[in-house]
Design a protein around this motif. Structure first.
Motif, PDB file in Angstrom:
ATOM      1  N   LYS A 164       0.826  -1.219   0.000  1.00  0.00           N
ATOM      2  CA  LYS A 164       0.000   0.000   0.000  1.00  0.00           C
ATOM      3  C   LYS A 164       0.858   1.266   0.000  1.00  0.00           C
ATOM      4  O   LYS A 164       0.349   2.366   0.250  1.00  0.00           O
ATOM      5  CB  LYS A 164      -0.886   0.016   1.251  1.00  0.00           C
ATOM      6  N   TYR A 190       3.119   2.265   2.264  1.00  0.00           N
ATOM      7  CA  TYR A 190       3.478   2.882   3.542  1.00  0.00           C
ATOM      8  C   TYR A 190       4.994   3.072   3.606  1.00  0.00           C
ATOM      9  O   TYR A 190       5.491   4.035   4.146  1.00  0.00           O
ATOM     10  CB  TYR A 190       2.981   2.029   4.722  1.00  0.00           C
ATOM     11  N   LEU A 249      -2.931   7.871   2.657  1.00  0.00           N
ATOM     12  CA  LEU A 249      -3.080   6.629   1.894  1.00  0.00           C
ATOM     13  C   LEU A 249      -4.421   5.949   2.128  1.00  0.00           C
ATOM     14  O   LEU A 249      -5.024   5.402   1.211  1.00  0.00           O
ATOM     15  CB  LEU A 249      -1.947   5.649   2.234  1.00  0.00           C
TER      16      LEU A 249
END
Ligand code: SAM
Length: 318
Positions: free
Chosen positions: A27, A29, A283
């Protein structure tokens, strides 16, 4: 719970850590191009607070590790205790921050899996071969030893065996040494984890120990966390002892470390570079900020130093 069952439950925790890190890095991060070779699929979605928690954990530990490498100009060694399927060796190689030698220790069965992946995946084996110059590369089912990277199968509760194996693979106690344990000591009894910390203080005159694990377990939220671990049949003596930041620091101060500090992860999160924190907060939408806060308040980073060579290790902080 018998000890084989609880050891097996502890070994399984390395998959949890890798699966969560795999998901969060997928994702964006943070970047980890190597973790995909240890867990194939991205897996089920994880809640945003879990991803943020792993972000704080990875960035927090990396911050202290990188600060140590810079302080010693990489003229040092790193020992990751209970490393599981951690990918730090490859990150440091890519970032030109390789210590003289990077050691990892875990149970033999976990190590065997890691070595199998390294053997069969060229993106993992290539950097290892590139950092190896002599012709004596040892690669068998339960250990790997190259010039710069060494993986050892050993039980951390058996200190004399651990010490013997590390020395067999050219560990140099006089070199500044960073010891790392990320969610590992908590799976041992308080006396077993104290033994590890004490052994490290006795063995390395110039060293830093970085420990990430649960804290504040005596409050209600902590009791719920313990209940979840109980269901997984882990031995709970270690986690029940994680009472406060002071108990974290005392473990080091009582076993020969000169200086120790501890922060809960909510504090660490607020001290990480805030432009990157703002980026990751965009996000995924997080409904319950309070839940994130509670979660982060129940994990900590504790670090301790000894500094015979007077390198200024006690200055390393957030
Ligand atoms: N440090 C890695 C990370 O953060 O990604 C893995 C964390 S996982 C939660 C805990 C690891 O510690 C597992 O790989 C487990 O096998 C290892 N471990 C726990 N107790 C151990 C012991 N007594 N001896 C060797 N390894 C141990």
């Amino acid at each position: 719970i018998d000890s084989d069952t609880s050891d097996e439950a502890v070994r399984a925790t390395c998959d949890d850590a890798t699966i969560c890190k795999r998901f969060a890095s997928s994702k964006s991060y943070w970047k980890d191009p190597y973790i995909q070779y240890f867990v194939r699929s991205v897996g089920e979605r994880k809640a945003p607070e879990i991803n943020r928690g792993y972000y704080a954990r990875v960035q927090g530990v990396n911050h202290l590790l990188d600060a140590f490498l810079r302080k010693t100009q990489c003229d040092c060694q790193v020992i990751n205790l209970g490393a599981g399927l951690d990918t730090t060796f490859w990150r440091l190689k890519d970032e030109n921050l390789m210590p003289r030698k990077f050691f990892e220790v875990d149970f033999p069965t976990v190590v065997a899996r890691k070595i199998h992946n390294i053997k069969t995946k060229p993106p993992l084996s290539k950097p290892l071969i590139e950092t190896h110059s002599t012709d004596s590369l040892l690669l068998d089912a339960h250990s790997l030893d190259s010039d710069r990277y060494c993986i050892i199968g050993a039980d951390l509760r058996d200190i004399s065996n651990l010490d013997e194996k590390l020395k067999k693979f050219q560990l140099n106690p006089e070199l500044p040494t960073l010891l790392l344990s990320e969610c590992v000591l908590v799976y041992m009894t308080p006396s077993q984890s104290s033994n590890v910390v004490h052994w490290a203080a006795e063995t390395f005159p110039t060293a830093m120990f970085v420990n990430y694990e649960q804290v504040n377990m005596s409050d209600r939220f902590g009791q719920v966390m313990i209940e979840n671990l109980r269901r997984r049949q882990c031995n709970l003596a270690g986690v029940e002892a994680c009472q406060s930041l002071d108990t974290q620091r005392e473990r080091f101060l009582k076993t020969g470390w000169e200086q120790s500090d501890a922060l809960d992860m909510m504090t660490v999160y607020s001290m990480l570079p805030q432009d990157d924190v703002a980026r990751i907060e965009r996000l995924e939408f997080l409904d319950e900020r309070e839940l994130l806060q509670q979660l982060l308040q129940h994990y900590s980073i504790c670090w301790a130093t000894k500094d015979k060579l007077k390198l200024g290790l006690s200055q390393l902080a957030f």
